[in-house]
Design a protein around this motif. Structure first.
Motif, PDB file in Angstrom:
ATOM      1  N   TYR A 213      -3.015  38.398  94.131  1.00 36.14           N
ATOM      2  CA  TYR A 213      -3.759  37.594  95.104  1.00 36.14           C
ATOM      3  C   TYR A 213      -3.537  38.142  96.516  1.00 36.14           C
ATOM      4  O   TYR A 213      -4.470  38.228  97.322  1.00 36.14           O
ATOM      5  N   LYS A 216      -5.681  41.164  97.255  1.00 37.64           N
ATOM      6  CA  LYS A 216      -7.076  40.743  97.502  1.00 37.64           C
ATOM      7  C   LYS A 216      -7.229  40.262  98.941  1.00 37.64           C
ATOM      8  O   LYS A 216      -8.179  40.610  99.632  1.00 37.64           O
ATOM      9  N   CYS A 217      -6.280  39.440  99.397  1.00 37.15           N
ATOM     10  CA  CYS A 217      -6.341  38.938 100.776  1.00 37.15           C
ATOM     11  C   CYS A 217      -6.198  40.093 101.749  1.00 37.15           C
ATOM     12  O   CYS A 217      -6.899  40.162 102.755  1.00 37.15           O
ATOM     13  N   TRP A 218      -5.265  41.001 101.450  1.00 34.54           N
ATOM     14  CA  TRP A 218      -5.012  42.126 102.365  1.00 34.54           C
ATOM     15  C   TRP A 218      -6.279  42.969 102.516  1.00 34.54           C
ATOM     16  O   TRP A 218      -6.630  43.388 103.624  1.00 34.54           O
ATOM     17  N   GLU A 219      -6.980  43.173 101.397  1.00 34.63           N
ATOM     18  CA  GLU A 219      -8.196  43.996 101.432  1.00 34.63           C
ATOM     19  C   GLU A 219      -9.230  43.416 102.393  1.00 34.63           C
ATOM     20  O   GLU A 219      -9.954  44.149 103.077  1.00 34.63           O
ATOM     21  N   GLN A 220      -9.273  42.077 102.474  1.00 35.15           N
ATOM     22  CA  GLN A 220     -10.266  41.435 103.359  1.00 35.15           C
ATOM     23  C   GLN A 220      -9.979  41.727 104.835  1.00 35.15           C
ATOM     24  O   GLN A 220     -10.841  41.567 105.685  1.00 35.15           O
ATOM     25  N   ASN A 221      -8.765  42.164 105.141  1.00 38.94           N
ATOM     26  CA  ASN A 221      -8.411  42.476 106.539  1.00 38.94           C
ATOM     27  C   ASN A 221      -8.508  43.975 106.836  1.00 38.94           C
ATOM     28  O   ASN A 221      -8.336  44.392 107.986  1.00 38.94           O
ATOM     29  N   LYS A 222      -8.709  44.742 105.758  1.00 37.31           N
ATOM     30  CA  LYS A 222      -8.604  46.208 105.853  1.00 37.31           C
ATOM     31  C   LYS A 222      -9.489  46.796 106.947  1.00 37.31           C
ATOM     32  O   LYS A 222      -9.027  47.553 107.795  1.00 37.31           O
ATOM     33  N   GLU A 223     -10.766  46.433 106.915  1.00 43.93           N
ATOM     34  CA  GLU A 223     -11.726  47.018 107.858  1.00 43.93           C
ATOM     35  C   GLU A 223     -11.318  46.710 109.308  1.00 43.93           C
ATOM     36  O   GLU A 223     -11.344  47.593 110.168  1.00 43.93           O
ATOM     37  N   LEU A 235      -9.508  36.117 111.512  1.00 43.93           N
ATOM     38  CA  LEU A 235      -8.692  36.774 110.474  1.00 43.93           C
ATOM     39  C   LEU A 235      -7.209  36.430 110.561  1.00 43.93           C
ATOM     40  O   LEU A 235      -6.436  36.774 109.667  1.00 43.93           O
ATOM     41  N   ASN A 238      -5.749  34.671 107.531  1.00 41.56           N
ATOM     42  CA  ASN A 238      -5.709  35.488 106.316  1.00 41.56           C
ATOM     43  C   ASN A 238      -4.644  36.586 106.400  1.00 41.56           C
ATOM     44  O   ASN A 238      -4.026  36.941 105.387  1.00 41.56           O
ATOM     45  N   LYS A 304      -9.917  48.093  96.837  1.00 40.21           N
ATOM     46  CA  LYS A 304     -11.234  48.759  96.868  1.00 40.21           C
ATOM     47  C   LYS A 304     -11.106  50.189  97.403  1.00 40.21           C
ATOM     48  O   LYS A 304     -11.788  50.587  98.356  1.00 40.21           O
TER      49      LYS A 304
END
Ligand code: NAP
Ligand code: ZN
Length: 366
Positions: A213, A216-223, A235, A238, A304
């Protein structure tokens, strides 16, 4: 398989104010432990003081915790807490003040012991601790670890005692006062906790719910982390959530080889913790990939990313590279080969050659 986090953890906006009663239930005399400036600047200290004043709880403030806190600082704060007769501790700040607060809580609760006890295994209680994190990386609000710099011993590592906070109040709004660099560095630390917990001999289907989990959360901050723009305040929560989940991950598995390797960089060259750990992550994944390819694939899918090379590029874009003389790195590698407590946490047996391979791929050798 066991699930154990005895901390009441809340992640929400205005968390401290919302949990006034929970804070006041922790004790009757508080020692507040912070770094030198940030808790005053980002409003977290004022929020806590207002609650203590409302509740008529006497308090003392120790605001001298440095980055990578030392045993000496912890001992000085504990002395202050004993004189003041504090019966609970409130740690506010990044990992440094909160880790220090854990060790201070132990020393105050055991006034007959000296700071020598910190690195000696012994069953001891600690005072109740409220943790209020203001960086998005260590997850210390959800772990039992307290990492201290031991100048006498010439090392930085976790103390021998497990001290979970009683209450952790996590609010992303304090990140509004952090530089982009601090947010990125600490977010890389959280990423390291997630990866090292997943690629870990203590990892199992039960405790993997946290890194899965968390990734998944970390990926949402990646960009946003990779962009040149400031982080959007939407952000903040998150980023904190990913960090707390990463803390819950290592609470079950501990950190592994990249953390073991990082401490020499921080101890000897003051490299910020997140960066120091981040340099070793991709090469650790590459070595593990040969033994546990499916697990590495899962991490990459959750982030991703196409492959470990893409992971390495991402981390390099976030924290850059680090150069060191070859002879210095050889010394560190020799020491790491004797660090069986970290090496045994790797999902596959690591030979001396593997250890050297990780150093060689992670740092620029001069
Ligand atoms: P930190 O050393 O606590 O703080 C780094 C800097 O950030 C300090 O100058 C601090 O200022 C400032 N700062 C903190 N919050 C801020 C905010 N909201 N806005 C602006 N500045 C802010 O950094 P950290 O990366 O969070 O913690 C690193 C330590 O945690 C290391 O010792 C590491 O080994 C340890 N750690 C522990 C665990 C665990 O499970 N216990 C896990 C990973 C890492 P002030 O000094 O003025 O407060
Ligand atoms: Zn860390």
């Amino acid at each position: 398989m066991r699930f154990y986090i005895p901390t009441d953890v809340y992640v929400e906006k205005n968390c401290v104010k919302n949990h006034e009663k929970d804070i006041l239930a922790c004790g009757k005399k508080a020692l507040i432990v912070t770094g030198k400036h940030s808790a005053k600047n980002n409003g977290s200290l004022d929020e806590v003081l207002e609650i203590l004043k409302n509740g008529k709880v006497p308090y003392g403030i120790f605001d001298e915790v440095e980055e990578n806190p030392s045993v000496e600082t912890v001992a000085r704060a504990a002395q202050m807490g004993k004189t003041f007769a504090a019966d609970f501790i409130i740690g506010i700040g990044g990992g440094s003040p909160i880790d220090a607060a854990k060790a201070i809580a132990l020393l105050i609760a055991n006034p007959k012991e000296t700071e020598e006890i910190l690195y000696t295994p012994k069953k001891l209680d600690a005072l109740p601790l409220v943790a209020i994190p203001t960086t998005c990386g260590t997850g210390t609000e959800a772990t039992p670890a307290s990492v201290l710099t031991n100048r006498k011993g010439g090392f930085k590592k976790s103390i021998a005692h497990k001290i979970f906070p009683k209450l952790s109040l996590v609010d992303g709004k304090y990140l509004a006062f952090a530089s982009k660099e601090l947010i990125v560095n600490t977010a890389v630390d959280a990423l390291a906790h997630l990866v090292e917990s997943y690629l870990n001999s203590q990892s199992n289907v039960y405790n993997r719910m946290f890194p899965e989990y968390g990734l998944k959360c970390w990926e949402q901050n990646k960009e946003a982390l990779l962009s040149n723009s400031p982080i959007n305040e939407n952000l903040y929560e998150n980023l904190m959530l990913a960090s707390t989940l990463a803390g819950m991950s290592i609470a079950h598995t501990s950190t592994a080889v990249p953390h073991g390797m990082s401490y020499d960089l921080t101890y000897n060259f003051n490299v910020p913790h997140g960066k120091a750990v981040g340099y070793f992550l991709a090469a650790y994944m590459e070595v593990c990939e040969k033994a546990v390819p499916k697990d590495v694939r899962t991490i990459l899918d959750l982030l991703k990313l196409k492959d470990v090379a893409a992971f390495a590029e991402m981390v390099k874009a976030l924290i850059g590279t680090y150069e060191l003389p070859r002879a210095t790195v050889e010394k560190f590698a020799t020491r790491m080969c004797g660090n069986s407590s970290k090496l045994k946490l790797s999902p596959c047996e690591l030979s001396k050659e593997n250890v050297w391979e990780i150093y060689e791929k992670s740092l620029i050798l001069l």
